[in-house]
Structure formats: C-alpha cells, structure tokens
Design an enzyme around this catalytic site. Structure first.
Site, PDB file in Angstrom:
ATOM      1  N   ASP A 413       0.907  -1.348  -0.403  1.00 51.86           N
ATOM      2  CA  ASP A 413       0.020   0.370  -0.104  1.00 51.86           C
ATOM      3  C   ASP A 413       1.208   1.299   0.197  1.00 51.86           C
ATOM      4  OD1 ASP A 413      -2.319   1.773   0.503  1.00 51.86           O
ATOM      5  OD2 ASP A 413      -1.906   1.708   2.425  1.00 51.86           O
ATOM      6  N   LYS A 414       0.760   1.991  -0.712  1.00 50.18           N
ATOM      7  CA  LYS A 414       1.437   3.458  -0.587  1.00 50.18           C
ATOM      8  C   LYS A 414       0.759   4.210   0.595  1.00 50.18           C
ATOM      9  CE  LYS A 414       1.560   8.029  -1.870  1.00 50.18           C
ATOM     10  NZ  LYS A 414       0.673   8.888  -2.214  1.00 50.18           N
ATOM     11  N   THR A 415      -0.018   5.139   1.262  1.00 52.30           N
ATOM     12  CA  THR A 415      -0.642   6.349   2.979  1.00 52.30           C
ATOM     13  C   THR A 415      -0.274   4.925   3.621  1.00 52.30           C
ATOM     14  OG1 THR A 415      -1.358   7.460   0.695  1.00 52.30           O
ATOM     15  CG2 THR A 415      -2.073   7.891   2.863  1.00 52.30           C
ATOM     16  N   LYS A 716     -15.537  19.491  -0.655  1.00 48.35           N
ATOM     17  CA  LYS A 716     -13.774  19.303  -1.443  1.00 48.35           C
ATOM     18  C   LYS A 716     -14.067  17.928  -1.880  1.00 48.35           C
ATOM     19  CE  LYS A 716     -12.155  17.790   2.913  1.00 48.35           C
ATOM     20  NZ  LYS A 716     -12.461  17.235   4.243  1.00 48.35           N
ATOM     21  N   GLY A 839      -4.533   4.157  -4.267  1.00 49.35           N
ATOM     22  CA  GLY A 839      -5.611   5.149  -4.703  1.00 49.35           C
ATOM     23  C   GLY A 839      -5.394   6.145  -5.353  1.00 49.35           C
ATOM     24  N   ASP A 840      -4.044   7.157  -5.291  1.00 47.28           N
ATOM     25  CA  ASP A 840      -3.918   8.161  -5.893  1.00 47.28           C
ATOM     26  C   ASP A 840      -3.798   8.304  -7.310  1.00 47.28           C
ATOM     27  OD1 ASP A 840      -3.079   9.237  -3.423  1.00 47.28           O
ATOM     28  OD2 ASP A 840      -1.247   8.931  -3.566  1.00 47.28           O
ATOM     29  N   ARG A 934      -4.643   4.704  -8.333  1.00 51.93           N
ATOM     30  CA  ARG A 934      -6.369   4.755  -8.649  1.00 51.93           C
ATOM     31  C   ARG A 934      -6.938   3.456  -8.467  1.00 51.93           C
ATOM     32  NH1 ARG A 934      -7.699   8.841 -12.746  1.00 51.93           N
ATOM     33  NH2 ARG A 934      -6.640  11.131 -12.043  1.00 51.93           N
ATOM     34  N   ASP A 964      -6.206  -2.320   3.110  1.00 52.85           N
ATOM     35  CA  ASP A 964      -5.473  -3.330   2.659  1.00 52.85           C
ATOM     36  C   ASP A 964      -6.081  -4.617   3.185  1.00 52.85           C
ATOM     37  OD1 ASP A 964      -4.040  -1.183   1.838  1.00 52.85           O
ATOM     38  OD2 ASP A 964      -3.300  -0.990   3.980  1.00 52.85           O
TER      39      ASP A 964
END
Lengths: 1312, 348
Positions: A413-415, A716, A839-840, A934, A964
C-alpha cells in the site's frame, strides 16, 4: 449455596437456553432483586461477564487434548501402527514398547498446548479481575467490583480513560450534550473518537441519573457480532417505547475518552458482547514449505511401501527356498506353520511396523518447536523494535515464518505504509494564484534531517515568535543546553501523547505564506466589518471552507487522554456531579430537534465553549496577523484545541486554516463555530453533511452563513471529481481577471501531483432558499426510504453538488517513512518484484515512486492508461512485444536496466479480464516494479490473487489500513503496519510491524534465516530417518526378512527420541549461515530462497540417496568385518548403531554453518548422552526387556579395538563423499551464500569495502536519494527535470514546463 | 540522597517506559560468538593427507595381523558321497564319523576350536524371541509357567512345562567332537578345554541355576526340550559348575549369531603339550554326528583358528583401511589441482 433439586436445575437450564435463543430479550434492572437468591434474579439466564478463552479445563484436559491431537493425520498413522503391533501375527516388537515414541511425542505436544492454554487462562483471569464500578442499592452508590461480577441488568459507571467492561446501553453521560466519546482502537483500531449518545426520551431525570428509579425494561435483539449494528428499545412502565441503536451502545473493550463519566445499563456481558463475538483466535496458515513437506512425506510413504513389499517378497522367497522345516522356524502356538504366502502377507505389516520411522514421527513436533524458537528470535529482535510506539514485531500466524524467506512479489500500500500517513499542509492555490509556502517547506526540510524530530521542532518553537518564520532565522542555532533540556521534555511529551492521533507538532504547525497572509488581511480590511460583502472574498471563503468542510471533532482539553481530569483552568470540572446537572439541563434544550432558528447568542453550547476558552495561553496568537488584543475576551488557547479527524488529510487542512487565523472552535452535529482572523467567532448552522464516499470522491457541508443568511455548500474532493462539476467562473465582479481560475488551478494541481502531493479542490456554491427547500424535501424522502436508501441519499448529494465555484486547491504532503527508499531498493535487489497499489492519481503515485526509488531514473517506465479495451489490448501486445525484443536483444544481455510499469485502475480492470490476463501477467513478469494507481481495495486483492495464482509465486502484502485487509488476506504472507489507521490491517495480518523499514530485516534477514534453517532441518530430518531405518532394512537380507532388529529396541527408540533429536532442532533455531550485516548489505543473497529454494526436489532426493549410501556403508563395513566370526546379534548391532550416531551427527556438523557454544554443548551432549544412557542401560538391564537382552554388550565392545576401528572406518567412509562434494563445490563453484560467508569472516571495515565493490560491480551503485523539488537549497540553479528518461509513449507526463515555472518562482524567493 | 532517589526514580521510569523493548543480549540478538568453518581445499588438503596416512598405517597393521592368523576349516556335512560323514547325513540313529587332516607347520596356540553352521538363521525374529529370560535366570516361578514367548515349545503334549522352554534352547547344537593327534602312528587325544568359552556375564549374571541342591530337584514337574536327548541338569554331570543353565555349550548356543553363516566357539586347546599350539602332523577329527542340516541346506564345519588382538582372521578391515587411506591421498592430490586451478577468495 442452597440445595436445589436436579429437576429444577434441568428446568432452569432449559429455560435459560430458550431465553438465550429468543430473538428479542427483555432485560430489567437487577437492583430491586439485589441480594436475593439466584433463582429469583430476572436476568439469571444470560451469561455473566466472566470470560473464558481457554480451550481446555483442568479436568478434561487429557481427553480434549487427545481429541485435538488425533486430528493430525501423522499421529493417527503412528497410533495405528502401534495398535497394529498388538496383533500377534504381525507384531514386530513387544506391543507396549511400540507405544513409547508416539506417547512421548503426544506428551510433548500436550505439554506445549497446556502451557499455551495456561497463558490464556492467566490473561483471562487478569481481565476478569479488572475493577469497575457497579451500582449497589444497598450502599446507594457505585461500588468497586470485578469485571467477572458484572451481570446483565447492572448499572455500570465508567470514567474517562477507563475500558468499558461489557456492552452498555448509555443512559447518562457527564457531557452536557449527552454525548460520550469512545475510542474503539481496541476493537477496530480506529483511533478517532466516536460519539455515543444517551438514549433520548428517558430525560425525566435531568438532575443526574438515579439507577434505582430506572424501572423500564430494555428489549434488545439476540447478540450478534456486527459492530455497527444494534437494535433495541426501552419500554417505559407506561408502555412508551424509546428506540436505541448502536449510537447508544458502549462496546466492551473500548475506552471512554473526553467524558468525565457515564452510566450504562449492561445489555450483553461476557462472551455475548460484540467484542468477544468478534474475537476469533489466531489463524492457521500452511506454509509453502509445509505443503512441499507433505508431498515428500508422501514420497517417503511410497518408499516405505516399496521397502515393505521387498521385505514381504523376500520373506516369501526365503521360505520357499527352505527344503524342509528347520529348527529355527517357529510355528504358531498350535505347532502349525502357515503357508509362505500368508506368512509373507503378515510380514508386510510387520515390516511397516519395523520401518515406520521412515516417516519421521518427530518431524512435526520438531518443526513446531523450531518455529517457536524462530518466533522468539524474531520478536526479540531489537532492530525491529519501534521506540516511538514501544512495539515489537508481532508474529500473529505462528507457522509461516519460513514463507518470509521465499517472497517473490511484494504488494505494498502507499499511504501509511510507504508514507507516514501524517499529512502536512504544503502549499495551496487560491483563485489561480499559487502560494508556495516556502517557509513551511524549510521547516519540514529541517525536520528531514536525520536528527531527532522533536528536537528540531522545539528549536523551531523557540524561534518562531522572534523571527516570524523569516528565512534569516534559519541561521540562528539555539544554545545547546536548551536543546537537550527540550529534547528530554519533548520525549516525555511524545510518550504521553503516543496514543493521541495527529497531535505531533509536525502536523499541527503550519507556517503561513506571507503573500497569502497579506492577501487575507487586505481582503479583511477592504471588506469591512459588517457589510456582508466580505464573505465573498474568495480567499476568506477558501479558508472558511477548509475549516468547515470536514468532519473534524474538536476536543477542548489537552489532557483529554489522561487518567483524571485535573485541569485547573476549567473550574467546572472540579465538582463534576454538581455542575453536570446544570449542563444536562442545557443539553436537554440542545437536543430538542427543532432548533433551526436558534440564534448565536442563545446557544448554550457555544457559551460553554466560550467560557472554557476564557483562560488561555497564546502561542497561536502569533499565527494570526491581527493582534489578539483586539478582542481579548475571545482569545482561544488554540494550542489546547485538539482536532480528531477520521482521515489525517482533514486535520491537516483544519490546522492549515488555523494557521491563517480561521480557527475551528467547536463542532456539534448542528453547528460549526469558527473564529475569524479578526477574532470574531462565527457560528454556522450545519444544515446537512454529504459525507464522503468512494464513488463521488468528495464531501460537502451545507451551512447557513450566520451573517448573510445564505445557504452555502462547501465541497472538497479529488480534482477529477470536482472539475467536471464546475459551473460558471467565480462571481461576476471578478470577471475577466479570474476567468482562468479553473485552468490555472488545474495546472497547479498537476504540478502538485508531480511533486507527490495529495491534492484536493475546494469549491463553494451558494444555494438559493427555494432550491434548498425543494432539495430538502427530496433529501428527507431519501432518508426515510426503506429500500436502497444509500443510493437515494447519494443521488440527492449528486443533485446538489453541481455548478460549483472553484475556490482553490491544496497540496498536502504525506511524508515518506524513514528508510523507505533504502528498503525498496534492497527488496528489488533481493529479486523481489515490488508492486505499489495506491488510490492516488498516477502523477502523485509516480512521483512517490521515484521518491521511494520504486522507479529509478535509468529505468524503462511503461505507462498504461487506456479508456477502452481495444486500445488496452493493443497497448498490451505492443509493449509485450517491445519488452520481449528488448530482453532478447543480445546487446542488453549485460545491462541491468529494469522495466517498470505504471498502470491505472481502469486499465488494470481491463487487463485483469480473462482474455487479457495471461498477457498482462506475462508483461508484469518482466517488470521489476509495478505501480498501480487509483485502485480500490477490491482491485488490490484481485491483483494479488491474479499474480499469486497465475505465476505460482510467493506473495507478500503489506498495508496499514482497512482498505488493505483484503489484500493482506489474499497474499501468502500478510503484513500489517500498526500505524495511524488503526489495527484492522494488523488484525488481518500474519506479522505486524510498526515501520515499513522493518520489512527489510524481517524479510531479508529473518525470512532468509527461518527458511534456510527450516529447509535444511527438514531435509536433514528426512535423511536422518532414512539413513537409520535403512540399517534395519539391509539387515533383513541377512535374517530371512523376518523383521529382526540387531539393535535393542529401547536403544532404537532412544536413538530417535533423545540421541539425535535435539541437534536438528538446535540447527533449526540457531544456525546462522550468513550474518545480518552481509544479508542486509548484499540483498541478492535472498534469492537463494526464492522459487524452489533450498528445499526442493533435487536436494530432497540427494539427501535420500546420501542416506542410502551412508546406511549401506554403516551396514556393510561391519558386516564384512564380522563375516565368518562368532559375533552375536547385539554385538554386531552396537558398532552399527554407534557408527550411525557419529555419521548422523557429523553429517549435521558438516551442515552447520556457525558453531556457537550452544551448538557445541548440544552436539557433544548428544554423543555423551548416547554413551552414558547406553552404558547405563546395558549395565543394569539383565532381564528387564525380554526377550531382547543387551546386557554388557557395549561394555564388551568398548573393550575391543575392533569396535573403534569399525566405527571410525564407517564414519569416515560414510561422510567422505558429502564432505568432498562440499569442498569441491565451495572451491570450484562457490554459491553466493558461501561468498557471503567469506565476507563474514573479514573484519567489518574490509567487509564494507567488499560489499561496496561488489555492489559497484553489479552496477547497482547506491544512487543518490531522490529529492522532492522543494528543498530550498541555494545550489539549486537549474530547473530540475523530473522525468528524464521517460518513454515517448508516456501519455501524461509530457509537460515538464509546468514544473519549471514552480521551481523558478521558488528560486526567486530563495535568492531574495 | 534525594538526588540519587530521583535518579533511581528516573531509571525506573525509563524502564517502565520501554517495557516492551527486547533484551539486548548476544543470545536474543543472535550474536553469540561463533566458529564459522568454511570447507575448502586449503584446509582439507592437509587433513586428507593426514587421514590417508593414518588409515594406510592402520590398514597395513591390520592386514599383517590378519595374514599371520592361521585357519583350518573342515566341512563335515557329508554332502559328497566320498565324504566319511556321508553315511551319517540321513541316519537318524547315533552315528560317528572321522576325518583326517594334516597341519603342515606349527599351529600357534592358543588354538580355538569352533563349530560352524551356514544358512542357519539364528537371527530369525520369532526364533530369537522364543525363550524365557526369567526362567534362565533361575526363577522357579517361570519353571512351572513359562512365558508365552516360548510357544509352541512351552509345554509338551501332556501339558507339562518344558524347561528350558522355547525354540532357541530346543534347537541346541548337539554334535560333539574329539581331536586326536597321530604321533608315530598312535592316536593321541588332544585335550579340549571347555571352560570360559562363554561370556563371563552370561555365566555369572544372566544365567543362573536355581539354588536348590541337588539340581535335579529344581526340575521336578518339568520336561526336557523335545529335541534334547537328555535333560538340562545332565548336560555335564561331571562338573556342577558346567551343568544346568550355566553349561558353557548351552550359553554359547543361546547367544544368537548375528548372521546366518556363523561359527561358535566349541573348545580351546590350551593344555599340556598343545598349549603352545598344534605341532605339524596328521590329526583325526571324530564327530558324533547328530544335528540335522539338510532341512535348511546348511553346512556344518569345524574351524581351528588362532586369534590376535583383532579377533579371528579377517582381511577385509585391513584392505578397507588401506583403500580408504589411498583414496584420501588421491583426493588430496585432486584437491591440490583444484586449488591450483581455482584460486578462491579466502586466501588473501
């Protein structure tokens, strides 16, 4: 205890059963029945709060454990053989003796199980004896009881920071709003606070809560494990029903926060609580090694059958060859001799009994012991210990340690995994103007230095008021003494706050951009005080939106997570009970639903908030341009405000707004209070919140402006979801100038993304009264709908979110964790394909990819992003062709260029489709790293499954968040990072670490060790058993295949159970082929374990063949030496046995890579044990083990020089080939591992030199760390080209120009 | 004082703070000092040379020793019709036959007199188990009710318990031999010493006669093994210390041979003129031929041998040592070549 008839007991039990099974339960207070006997208690049928997680009880341990153990096939096999031995015609030994090995094994297993169970018992006892407060009618107050004494129907009082003992229906809270804050970290790991509301409508008792007056019945559903659902109603004596849901349930195991005290009614206790129903024990996974092991056990079984068949057939031939009935043929008890065929049929089974240990009986228990040892060492590794959270690595799955050594694909995962998930506001763009916030960047950059974070931050604090964040201040370094004092303090502070989310100064401090500050102040002053026009200034609106458009909860007390509320500044807290009654009164008014027209000044909540804010310090004053003295009465001790956000982004934005003077003061379900830079507090009425969902990718808050009375919608969200909803450009009075806001902002957004920032667009929309009213109607209908409510609500949200006006965009940085690039490079060098799934958006992801060295500058990066399947197929084919050509090109043979793939979610979905997946997988096989952007949680797990199944490789997934969990469970090894997003990932994982960098040592060192150790141990185990059993087998050729043993049976059992069992276990736990330094320095060594690894078909069969050879040597050398002599049976067997012992132990000695004291003790101890036990046994046992009779055999042999000559010759000849093979291999073709070991022998400095040279030779010279564009280094003269070697077909990275603009402007700033 | 207390408190606090921190010891961190041998040619070459030399030395010594041992084997099965014992082969009555042989040089003493059987599986499992150790230990309880291990040789047809029970005892070898030396045409009996041919532990510890005198009384109510011509208490009526269970021939038989072709010690020649060995000359072996061997295609033989420190004649061990030793030397040369060709990393 009174005697009750058994009949009554049975009746009670049946009634209880029925009561528990019923759909609805009616519970009443226990208080009227206090002190009465059990039979009169109304809630006696429901479980008490005592828990028991132990598997066994003291009395039933034996039968239950045996039952458990017989679930294992191997145990059944051995017991079956032991039973077979009781049948006279086929028995090989005395029946009782055959039971010994299996009994010993099962005893050991039982011992282990018992110990584990005892630990569970201890922890249960600790939990059960935790104190809590239960109301007692007799004493008219809450008295201290133990958790286990809490019963359904009791009233329990919980205080702040206390853990809830059972599932409580919240009846009263000290909070004036009737809210109780709950931290559910123990349950689902989410650290943000949840609000629970007192059951409304019981409000008659406003003056505090009297448990005795509670005479309603609580009717609730049957217990279930759903943590987010609870149905219940309270039936008052007047039959009035009040509904309650999960909103009013305090769950067992959660911690009460921010609430002085609360009272709840116990609805579920003990095992019926939702927490316990969700608690299903540790998972059992089968490792790859174990699966392979089972195949080899099967091979052994075949071997065994073959040998037994040979035995049976040989026996038949032997019997047939006898011309008569010789005196050594013993008929059965009737004096009758069976025909040879029947005899040999019996002999087959006898042979199975004799040769049974070919299937290594102690292998399974040995593996378990080894894993316990391995896990001990993993969890005790100090390098995997994280100071900050005081946590070690956790091994949650106990039996897949060796899988760590075979990983070929890592999915990350990234975040929160690669990054800190600590969001920091970096820059923003308002109305098309970019504000780079360079001072802020400097501050963050300083923190980047390897020094202690806190120290630096405190230095900053020291400087801030003086220097007003000017650049020049950077040069001034504070005195050292101050540093250290501060440092100590900060550490303590950090510890005190270790469990508080998002509270480190790093995230909370934002240094405003001067230009933007001026812009705001201009807007404020030009706008005037009260003319209503002011709010139209987009800059102000932008920050208002930041402050309002979120779900951040404000908690007022800084000390909210400490045990007792002793904060002297809030005098109300002094005597809680007194003041609470008055507060509850207010809360009662507050909770009247119809308060749309409430005015600001009348709002009691705001009043209280204000009074709370009266007393304050003033650090944040400096953050506001307007001197706080302007409005002295309303100064906020902003430092004391704590924001609790569901996602860290939101908190980061609120902190950013605060830095500009827009301070979020309070949030209630119906209002938001914001302090403006002018010091004025505005209370916005919140009309609705359109919550975030992953389809819309945005959230909105509809508020009513207190001054202009406009209905304003602040939205937002992700840029791609916002940009298409934009209406006309911003207000007409700016026409012409700001026409291109959208275009400019998009431009900035792209730049942000390329810098690796997370982007959000902020918009505003003014809704007319009529539109609002009509929408409200639909909204209400949607909310009331019974069917597809979710969809309808989403539709209404979409309806309103149109024609938005763009205010600006923000860029939030999610900082990389420490040593992430280093770890990723190491993993890549270890031959592991690294995939990052995020997801970025692609731009952000790619940039992070470069930053963490997932992508290298010299890499060939392939981008795949296509709209439809046809293009997708075409691109896939093309790329595959290209890649193949590239690989096959002889010119590229020597180069180390790697191929990386960037793919987005849509394309991934297409590529995963059945007709394309083969090609996709083929392509990814060539890619060293893959970046998926994404992607949804479901896609993550689908990708993992695809790779795992198609490529048949070992996969590891690492992640930190709930999104995750799927992926972690899908992979062979799931690793959870216990970070900001709670424990869900950890709960689902096999191993839990606290930092991503720990992965390096966990996989490269511990994984390698565990795998090598276990693999070698298992191979050795098979070898050992085959070698020993074959001695018996060869002897069968000389005893007419009658299953005679030439070794005393006890000694045979001891041989396997004691003399040769500990060395392999020690080998499996302690052996260290290569040191930590070399394994970490040369990650390539990890490749030895990948794929087939060291335990494969070849090594297994080589070991078996070697075993055959060695047993032949150990048998036939003594045979030939004793041929034609008067040697007797056991005298012949003793040198065989001894030679086998030395051969088997020395064989291990060749395999052992490093001899520590433990190794020496165990190896020499085993030999000593053999001689001591055998000598003692043969000296004492005269007739103890009829008919076998080994009396004085070894003593006799040890007096004979022949014995030593034979044993020496056997041992040397048996080990010579293996020894020579090792030597030749090491000399002619040394394996990488051996080279690693040679490095080990050098002294550290030479070794480092060597490692460096080695790496340099491979062309993987440690590249410089990739820097984000931001560091304001004075040497930055030229614009940085971010994607230097991109392929021409990269379709979204075309415009490097955009970045030049940013860097240029920044440089200007630096040089001024 | 105060300060030290404070420091203590701080230390304590520090410890509590990091309660979860693993111990930083050499053991838990897997950093115990270790010896890490790497097998490679440079270490191995001298080792191989050493082992080779030692083995060749031992081998030569063994071989010489074995070569010096004299051995005289006489097959008296009588399969060949020319053989003097041929007549006894199928004869069920008592039968004696004699064989003559000559010894060319002095047969150095002490000479061991063995009988040998081939293809006789004393190591057959059920056969070996068919005895009662407690009975043989002299325990009278097992006289009346022998262990079922002995089945079917536990009781006779009249259900009388058999002592000693079991197939092992029942099949005891019962040929007897006399050896005579032809001195000047006169047959001179060579005295055979039957003492101390069994294991000391068997004679003194494992096998015991019941402590009843006369011995015969202990065997009241029991029967002799069916194949035996006379009961156990009459095995040697001349010597009470060689009778019953502690009869040396019985003990020798009861110690099961490991391999189907075996020899067992019958007598030693240690007396009188023959203490120094059997002088060269002609000898006659007279055999009381009783034991049937045709049922298992067996052969019977008598072996005369002298022994060395390594036991009887066996060339194998010496040759094996020499071969293995030579192989080691050859290997070391191979290693040397390998070493010369591949300079490996450790020699820096």
């Amino acid at each position: 205890m009174t005697w009750r008839s058994p009949l009554a007991l049975v009746r009670d039990a049946l009634q209880g059963q029925r009561a528990r099974e019923r759909e609805l339960r009616s519970l009443v207070s226990n208080l009227p029945y206090e002190g009465q006997e059990k039979g009169k208690q109304p809630n006696r049928f429901f479980l008490s709060n005592a828990i028991k997680t132990t598997k066994y009880s003291l009395l039933l341990f034996l039968p239950m454990n045996l039952y458990e153990q017989f679930h294992r096939l191997a145990n059944l096999y051995f017991v079956g053989l032991a039973i077979l031995n009781f049948i006279p015609v086929v028995n090989a030994f005395q029946p009782e003796v055959a039971l010994i090995p299996i009994c010993v094994i099962m005893f050991l297993t039982a011992l282990k199980d018992g110990w584990e169970d005892f630990r569970r018992y201890q922890s249960d006892r600790k939990v059960n004896n935790t104190p809590c407060f239960v109301y007692s009618r007799r004493e008219k107050q809450y008295v201290e009881r133990r958790w286990k004494d809490v019963r359904v129907g009791d009233f329990v009082r919980v205080v702040s920071n206390e853990i809830v003992p059972a599932d409580l229906l919240l009846l009263y809270s000290s909070d004036p709003n009737g809210v109780c804050h709950l931290e559910t970290a123990n349950l689902d790991g989410e650290t943000n606070l949840k609000q629970r509301i007192v059951v409304s409508g019981l409000g008659a008792a406003n003056l505090g809560f009297e448990p005795e007056s509670f005479n309603s019945a609580v009717v609730c559903e049957r217990p279930n494990s759903n943590l987010n659902h609870f149905k219940c109603f309270v039936e008052k004596p007047d039959k009035d029903k009040v509904g309650a849901s999960i909103e009013s349930l305090l769950l067992r195991g959660c911690t009460v926060r921010n609430t002085n005290h609360a009272v709840g009614f116990v609805v579920y206790a003990g095992h019926e609580t939702k927490a316990m129903l969700n608690n299903n024990g540790s998972r059992y996974k089968r490792s790859k090694l174990e699966r392979k092991l089972n195949v080899d056990v099967f091979f052994c079984l075949i071997l065994l059958f073959a040998m037994c068949l040979i035995g049976a057939f040989g026996h038949y031939l032997w019997l047939e060859s006898l011309p008569g009935v010789p005196s050594f043929l013993v008929p059965d008890s009737n004096g009758h001799l069976d025909v040879p065929s029947l005899e040999s049929f019996y002999m087959f089974f006898t042979m199975i009994i004799l040769l049974q240990i070919l299937i290594p009986i102690s292998l399974y228990v040995s593996i378990e012991l080894v894993k316990v040892g391995q896990i001990f060492f993993i969890t005790n590794d100090i390098d995997l210990y994280d100071e900050e959270t005081d946590s070690r690595v956790q091994c949650r799955a106990l039996n897949i340690t060796e899988d760590l050594g075979q990983i070929e694909y890592v999915f990350s995962d990234k975040t929160g995994t690669l990054t800190e998930n600590k969001m920091v506001f970096r820059r923003c763009s308002v109305m098309g103007t970019e504000y780079p916030h360079k001072e802020n960047a400097i501050r963050l950059d300083v923190i980047d230095e390897p020094e202690s974070e806190e120290e630096v931050i405190f230095n900053q604090h020291q400087q801030l008021p003086r220097s007003r964040w000017s650049l020049e201040a950077e040069g001034i370094s504070p005195p050292d003494t101050q540093r250290h004092g501060r440092r100590r303090k900060s550490k303590v502070a950090a510890n005190a706050h270790s469990d508080a989310a998002f509270s480190s100064p790093l995230e909370t401090e934002v240094i405003p951009d001067q230009k933007l500050l001026q812009q705001i102040s201009r807007a404020e002053s030009s706008g005037g005080r009260r003319d209503g026009n002011r709010s139209f200034d987009p800059h102000l609106d932008f920050f208002l939106a930041l402050a309002i458009c979120n779900t951040v909860v404000v908690s007022a007390e800084n000390a909210h997570r400490q045990r007792e509320c002793t904060s002297p500044q809030s005098s109300q807290m002094r005597n809680p009970l007194e003041t609470f009654s008055s507060l509850v009164k207010k809360a009662g008014a507050f909770f009247q639903r119809d308060k749309r027209n409430r005015t600001l000044s009348e709002d009691p909540v705001i009043d209280s908030a204000k009074t709370e804010d009266e007393a304050d310090a003033n650090r944040l004053r400096t953050c506001s341009l307007h001197a706080p003295s302007q409005n002295g009465s309303a100064i906020v001790e902003a430092e004391e405000l704590c924001y609790e956000a569901e996602s860290p982004d939101e908190a980061a934005l609120v902190y950013a707004a605060r830095a500009y003077g827009f301070i979020l003061l309070a949030r209630t379900p119906d209002s938001v209070t914001v302090r403006l830079p002018s010091g004025e507090d505005l209370v916005f009425e919140v009309l609705d919140t359109l919550t975030f969902d992953s389809n819309r990718k945005r959230m909105s808050v509809l508020v009513r402006h207190p001054v202009t009375k406009d209905y304003v919608l602040y939205t937002k969200g992700a840029d791609y979801s916002i940009m298409e909803l934009l209406g006309t450009p911003y207000a007409e009075n700016f026409s012409g100038i700001e026409k291109n806001v959208a275009a400019d902002t998009q431009y900035h957004l792209d730049c942000y993304a390329k810098e690796g920032l997370r982007t959000l667009c902020i918009t505003k929309k003014v809704v007319s009264e009529s539109t609002y009213q009509s929408w409200l109607g639909e909204r209400k209908r949607a909310q009331a709908a019974m069917e597809c409510r979710e969809e309808l609500i989403m539709q209404t949200a979409v309806q309103l979110e149109t024609n938005l006006t763009l205010l600006g965009a923000t860029g939030i940085e999610d900082r990389l964790q420490e040593k992430v690039p280093d770890t990723i490079v190491a993993l890549r060098e270890a031959g592991i394909h690294v995939w990052v799934l995020t997801g970025d958006k692609p731009e952000t992801a790619v940039n992070i990819g470069y930053a963490c060295r997932l992508l290298e500058e010299e890499d060939l990066v392939i981008n795949m992003s296509c709209k439809n399947k046809v293009t997708c197929t075409a691109i896939l084919d093309c790329t595959l062709e290209e890649v193949r050509r590239y690989r096959d090109d002889p010119r590229n043979a020597g180069t180390t260029q790697n191929i990386s793939l960037v793919i987005d979610g849509n394309t991934l979905d297409m590529a995963k489709s059945p007709d394309l997946q083969e090609r996709f997988v083929e392509l990814t096989k060539h890619c060293r790293s893959v970046l998926c952007c994404r992607v949804t949680p479901l896609q993550k797990s689908a990708v993992v499954k695809l790779v795992r199944e198609k490529l048949k490789v070992m996969t590891l997934a690492v992640g930190d968040g709930a999104n995750d969990v799927n992926m972690i469970q899908a992979a062979d090894v799931g690793i959870g990072i216990s970070g900001q997003e709670g424990m869900q990932a950890v709960m689902a994982s096999d191993f839990a670490i606290s930092r991503f960098k720990h992965l390096k040592k966990l996989v490269l060192v511990h994984g390698h060790w565990c795998y090598t150790r276990l693999a070698n141990m298992i191979i050795y185990f098979f070898y050992k058993n085959v070698a020993y059993v074959n001695l018996l087998f060869w002897y069968q050729f000389f005893c007419g295949f009658t299953a005679t043993t030439m070794i005393d049976y006890w000694l045979m059992i001891f041989f396997n159970l004691f003399f040769t069992s500990t060395p392999p276990i020690m080998f499996g736990i302690f052996d260290k082929d290569v040191s930590v330094e070399v394994l970490q320095g040369v990650p390539e060594l990890y490749r030895t374990g990948q794929g087939k690894g060291e335990y494969n078909f070849l090594t297994f069969w080589i070991a078996i063949l070697d075993a055959f050879y060695q047993s032949l040597v150990c048998f036939f050398i003594p045979y030939l030496a004793y041929q034609d002599s008067d040697v007797d049976l056991f005298t012949f067997g003793t040198p065989l046995n001894t030679a086998a012992l030395f051969t088997i132990l020395l064989h291990l000695g060749i395999e052992i890579k490093s001899w520590t004291l433990v190794h020496w003790i165990i190896m020499l101890g085993s030999v000593a044990l053999y001689f001591i036990v055998t000598l003692a046994y043969t000296a004492t046992c005269v007739t103890c083990n009829p008919p076998s009779n080994p009396y004085w055999i070894l003593q006799n042999q040890m007096a004979d020089p022949m014995f030593y000559l034979i044993v020496t010759l056997c041992t040397v000849v048996a080990l010579l080939p293996r020894y020579t093979f090792h030597v030749l291999k090491n000399s002619v073709a040394p394996s990488p591992l051996l080279q690693g070991r040679q490095l080990d022998r050098m002294d550290p400095s030479t070794r480092d030199q060597w490692i460096k040279e080695w790496r340099g030779f491979r062309g993987g010279a440690p590249a410089k760390r990739y820097e984000l564009s931001d560091p304001p280094s004075p040497t930055l003269e030229t614009p940085v080209d971010f994607f230097p070697e991109f392929l021409p077909d990269s379709n979204f990275m075309g415009d490097d120009l955009s970045l030049n603009v940013i860097t240029e402007s920044r440089q200007r700033a630096v040089h001024t | 004082m105060k300060q030290s207390n404070r420091i203590k408190a701080m230390v304590k606090e520090e410890q509590e703070e990091s309660s979860n921190r693993p111990d930083n010891t050499a053991f838990t961190q897997q950093r115990l000092p270790a010896w890490q041998p790497i097998l490679s040619a440079s270490i191995v070459i001298p080792m191989f040379v050493l082992i080779g030399a030692a083995f060749i030395g031992v081998g030569v010594a063994l071989f010489i020793t074995s070569r010096d041992i004299q051995l005289q084997e006489l097959d008296y099965t009588g399969d060949d019709s020319e053989h003097p014992c041929f007549k006894c082969r199928t004869n069920t009555e008592k039968c004696t036959c004699s064989m003559t042989f000559s010894i060319p040089t002095l047969f150095k003493g002490p000479v061991f007199f063995y009988y040998g059987l081939t293809n006789y599986f004393q190591n057959q499992r059920k056969y070996g188990a068919s005895k009662d150790d407690n009975q043989l230990y002299g325990d009278l309880n097992y006289f009346t009710s022998p262990s079922t291990d002995c089945d079917p040789y536990t009781r006779d047809s009249k259900n009388m318990p058999i002592v000693p029970c079991g197939a092992l005892a029942n099949s005891m070898f019962n040929d007897t031999f006399t050896l005579s030396h032809t001195v000047n045409g006169v047959q001179k009996i060579v005295p055979l010493d039957g003492k101390g041919i069994a294991w000391w532990t068997d004679y003194n510890i494992k096998y015991r006669n019941p402590s009843i005198t006369p011995l015969i009384n202990a065997f009241n109510g029991t029967k002799k093994p069916t194949n035996w011509p006379k009961p156990i208490y009459e095995l040697d009526t001349t010597d009470v210390y060689n009778n019953g269970f502690i009869n040396q021939d019985f003990l020798v038989w009861m110690r099961r041979a490991a391999l189907p072709d075996f020899r067992k010690l019958y007598r030693r020649i240690t007396h009188d003129d023959y203490a120094a060995g059997l002088p060269a000359g002609n000898y006659t072996l007279t055999i009381a031929y009783n034991y049937p061997v045709h049922s298992f295609n067996g052969k019977k033989k008598v072996v005369l041998s002298n022994v060395s420190w390594m036991g009887g004649k066996n060339d194998f061990l010496g040759i094996a040592y020499i071969v293995v030793g030579s192989m080691c030397v050859v290997m070391s040369i191979v290693m040397l070549i390998v070493y010369a060709r591949f300079k490996f990393g450790e020699d820096d």
